[in-house]
Design a protein around this motif. Structure first.
Motif, short mmCIF file in Angstrom:
data_model
loop_
_atom_site.label_atom_id
_atom_site.label_comp_id
_atom_site.label_asym_id
_atom_site.label_seq_id
_atom_site.Cartn_x
_atom_site.Cartn_y
_atom_site.Cartn_z
N UNK A 1 0.79 -1.26 0.03
CA UNK A 1 0.21 -0.01 -0.06
C UNK A 1 0.95 1.18 -0.15
N UNK A 2 2.01 1.14 0.64
CA UNK A 2 2.98 2.50 0.79
C UNK A 2 3.53 2.47 -0.68
N UNK A 3 3.91 1.52 -1.34
CA UNK A 3 4.54 1.75 -2.61
C UNK A 3 3.58 2.26 -3.57
N UNK A 4 2.11 1.61 -3.53
CA UNK A 4 1.12 2.07 -4.36
C UNK A 4 0.80 3.54 -4.42
N UNK A 5 0.72 4.08 -3.05
CA UNK A 5 0.51 5.48 -2.86
C UNK A 5 1.43 6.16 -3.18
N UNK A 6 2.71 5.70 -2.91
CA UNK A 6 4.06 6.44 -3.41
C UNK A 6 4.04 6.78 -4.67
N UNK A 7 3.67 5.73 -5.61
CA UNK A 7 3.70 5.82 -7.04
C UNK A 7 2.88 6.95 -7.53
N UNK B 1 0.74 13.39 8.45
CA UNK B 1 1.33 14.20 7.73
C UNK B 1 1.41 13.43 6.12
N UNK B 2 1.46 12.24 5.96
CA UNK B 2 1.38 11.68 4.63
C UNK B 2 0.15 11.98 4.16
N UNK B 3 -1.05 11.61 4.68
CA UNK B 3 -2.55 11.96 4.19
C UNK B 3 -2.47 13.48 3.80
N UNK B 4 -2.28 14.24 4.82
CA UNK B 4 -2.55 15.80 4.55
C UNK B 4 -1.51 16.40 3.24
N UNK B 5 -0.27 15.65 3.18
CA UNK B 5 0.47 16.11 1.97
C UNK B 5 0.10 15.46 0.71
N UNK B 6 -0.63 14.25 0.75
CA UNK B 6 -1.26 13.98 -0.69
C UNK B 6 -2.53 14.82 -1.05
N UNK C 1 -6.61 10.29 -3.91
CA UNK C 1 -6.87 8.80 -3.69
C UNK C 1 -5.59 8.19 -3.09
N UNK C 2 -4.27 8.72 -3.39
CA UNK C 2 -3.03 8.08 -2.59
C UNK C 2 -3.31 8.57 -1.02
N UNK C 3 -3.97 9.61 -0.86
CA UNK C 3 -4.33 9.89 0.47
C UNK C 3 -5.16 8.78 1.25
N UNK C 4 -5.90 8.15 0.31
CA UNK C 4 -6.93 7.03 0.97
C UNK C 4 -5.96 5.71 1.36
N UNK C 5 -5.05 5.67 0.23
CA UNK C 5 -4.52 4.66 0.37
C UNK C 5 -3.32 4.50 1.54
N UNK C 6 -2.79 5.69 1.89
CA UNK C 6 -2.08 6.06 2.90
C UNK C 6 -2.52 5.86 4.15
N UNK C 7 -3.81 6.17 4.17
CA UNK C 7 -4.74 6.05 5.53
C UNK C 7 -5.22 4.55 5.81
N UNK C 8 -5.38 3.76 4.60
CA UNK C 8 -5.40 2.14 4.53
C UNK C 8 -4.06 1.60 5.17
N UNK C 9 -3.12 2.04 4.45
CA UNK C 9 -1.78 1.63 5.01
C UNK C 9 -1.66 1.83 6.48
#
Length: 423
Positions: A227-233, A305-310, A403-411
Motif C-alpha cells: 500500500x505504501x508503494x502504490x500510494x507513493x507511485x 503528515x502523509x495523508x495531508x501531504x497527498x 486517492x493516494x491519501x486514501x491508500x496512505x490511510x489504509x496503510x
C-alpha cells in the motif's frame, strides 16, 4: 562534519558536480517542450515512457555494477558517457544538423548513465564517511543540487530558446571533463573484499536482475508495504509533472505577462522564462525550508503528515489547471513545494519502521520503486491533454493524488493493527 575535514574524493565531487548540475538544469526542464514540439504530445509522452524503462533497469543494476567494478570506475564511465551523449545531442540540435530522433536517443542514453552514476556516488559517501556524519554530508550535496535548480532554470529561461545547441555543447564538455577529473584525482573506495566477493559469486548482470526482482516479489507480499508503494507511485507521478506536463502547459497556455512594474519600468516574462522562474522557485523553497518544515512535521503523527501531504498535492494540481496568471502559478508552485517538503524528512525513517531488521536494505531498495514506476507512468499526462484537455488532465492528476491519501490511510490502519498484535 566540517567541509575541510571531508575526504578529498568528496571535495572534488562537490565542486565538479555542482558546476555540471547548473548546466544540466539550464535545459533539462525544457526538454519536455522540445520533444512535444518535435513529435506531438501523444508520441512524446509514449516515447518518454519508453525511455524511462531503460533507466529503471539501469537503476536496479547500478548497485551491482558499483560493487563489481568499483565506485570510481562506474562514476568515470557514467560521466564520460553522459558527456558524449550530450555532445551528440548538441550536434542533433545544431545549425548543421537537426534530428529530434537522434536527440531522443541521446536523452535516453543520458538518463541511463545518470541512473548508473547515482548508486556509485551514494555508495562512495558511505565508504568514506562515518555513519554519524553521513546525514550532514548528504545534506550538503542535496543543497548544492537545489542551488543548481534555482540558478539553472533562470539562466535557461533566458538562453534556452535561442541557444539550445550551446547549452547542450557546454553540458557535454563539462560532463566529459568531470569524468576525466574523477579518473585522475579521486581514488577507488569500494571495499576490496566486497568487489572480490561479487566476482566470486559468478553472478552476471541478468542473473542479478532476476534475483533482485524475486526479492521485490517477496517484499511486496507485505500488504502494508505494498500500500505504501502504490500510494507513493501516485504521489511520485504527480511530482514528476514538474518536468513534464507543467512546462508544456506554461509554454502553450500562459501568455507573456508582467511580473513587476514600478512607474515606467516593468519586468516582463514569457512562457519558457515563466516556467524557468517556477522551477527556480521550487528549488529555492526546497533549499530554504527543508529543515524548518521537517522539524515542524516531526511534531505530528506520520499518518496525518502523509495523508495531508497527498491532499495538498492534489489541490496544487487543480490550482495549476485553473491558472494562466503568473502570480496564481507562483502560488500553486508554493503549495506544490510545501506538499513535497512535508514528507521529505520522514519517509526514510518510516520505511525503517516497516522493514524487518534483517531485510532493511532490501526494503529501502524496493521503496525506490515509488519513483522508478512513477517516472515511467508520469509522461502519459502529456498525451492526456490531447484527449481531455489541460484542465481535466490536471484535475485527474489531482484526484490521483487525493486517492493516494486514501491508500496512505489504509496503510496506516494496517500498520497500527499489526503493531498492536505484536505488542
Amino acid at each position: 562534519m566540517r567541509l575541510k575535514d571531508w575526504d578529498n574524493n568528496l571535495k572534488i565531487r562537490l565542486g565538479g558536480e555542482s558546476l555540471v548540475n547548473i548546466t544540466f538544469w539550464m535545459f533539462f526542464p525544457f526538454l519536455a517542450i522540445f520533444f512535444t514540439d518535435a513529435f506531438g504530445k501523444t508520441a512524446a509522452g509514449l516515447l518518454l515512457v519508453f525511455s524511462q524503462v531503460f533507466s529503471v533497469v539501469a537503476n536496479l543494476l547500478g548497485g551491482y555494477f558499483a560493487d563489481r567494478f568499483g565506485r570510481k570506475t562506474m562514476m568515470v564511465i557514467s560521466s564520460i558517457g553522459q558527456g558524449l551523449s550530450f555532445l551528440v545531442f548538441a550536434y542533433a540540435s545544431s545549425p548543421w544538423y537537426d534530428s529530434p530522433w537522434l536527440g531522443f536517443i541521446c536523452f535516453t542514453a543520458v538518463s541511463i548513465f545518470g541512473s548508473l552514476y547515482w548508486p556509485a556516488s551514494q555508495a562512495m559517501v558511505a565508504d568514506v564517511v562515518s555513519e554519524k556524519d553521513r546525514s550532514s554530508v548528504f545534506a550538503i550535496f542535496y543543497t548544492s543540487t537545489n542551488i543548481a535548480v534555482v540558478i539553472g532554470p533562470i539562466l535557461g529561461g533566458i538562453f534556452y530558446a535561442d541557444h539550445r545547441f550551446e547549452l547542450l555543447l557546454s553540458a557535454g564538455v563539462l560532463n566529459a571533463l568531470l569524468g576525466l577529473v574523477l579518473y585522475k584525482w579521486i581514488s577507488e573506495t569500494a571495499p576490496a573484499y566486497k568487489m572480490h566477493a561479487v566476482s566470486e559469486n559468478n553472478m552476471n548482470w541478468l542473473r542479478f536482475l532476476l534475483h533482485q526482482l524475486r526479492d521485490y516479489k517477496v517484499i511486496l507480499q507485505d500488504k502494508t508495504f505494498l500500500l505504501f508503494i502504490l500510494a507513493g507511485v501516485l504521489v511520485a507521478q504527480t511530482f514528476m509533472q514538474l518536468d513534464l506536463l507543467i512546462p508544456v502547459y506554461v509554454k502553450e497556455t500562459v501568455a507573456p505577462q508582467t511580473l513587476f512594474a514600478i512607474a515606467d519600468w516593468s519586468f516582463d516574462m514569457e512562457g519558457e522564462q515563466i516556467f524557468g522562474f517556477l522551477i527556480a522557485e521550487n528549488g529555492f523553497l526546497v533549499a530554504l525550508l527543508t529543515i524548518v518544515i521537517t522539524k515542524w512535521m516531526s511534531a505530528y503523527k506520520e499518518k496525518k503528515v502523509f495523508v495531508l501531504s497527498s491532499i495538498i498535492y492534489g489541490g496544487s494540481m487543480i490550482m495549476f489547471g485553473l491558472n494562466s496568471w503568473i502570480w496564481g502559478l507562483i502560488l500553486a508552485m508554493a503549495v506544490f513545494t510545501f506538499a513535497e517538503l512535508m514528507t521529505a524528512g520522514i519517509q526514510q525513517g518510516f520505511i525503517s519502521k516497516l522493514a524487518p531488521d534483517n531485510m532493511r536494505g532490501q526494503y529501502f531498495a524496493a521503496a525506490s520503486l515509488r519513483y522508478t514506476i512513477g517516472r515511467m507512468v508520469a509522461p502519459l499526462a502529456i498525451p492526456m491533454t490531447e484527449w481531455i484537455g489541460y484542465f481535466w488532465t490536471f484535475v485527474t492528476l489531482g484526484l490521483l493524488a487525493l486517492f493516494s491519501s486514501v491508500l496512505f490511510a489504509l496503510m496506516f490502519r494496517r500498520f497500527e493493527k499489526e503493531a498492536r498484535l505484536t505488542a
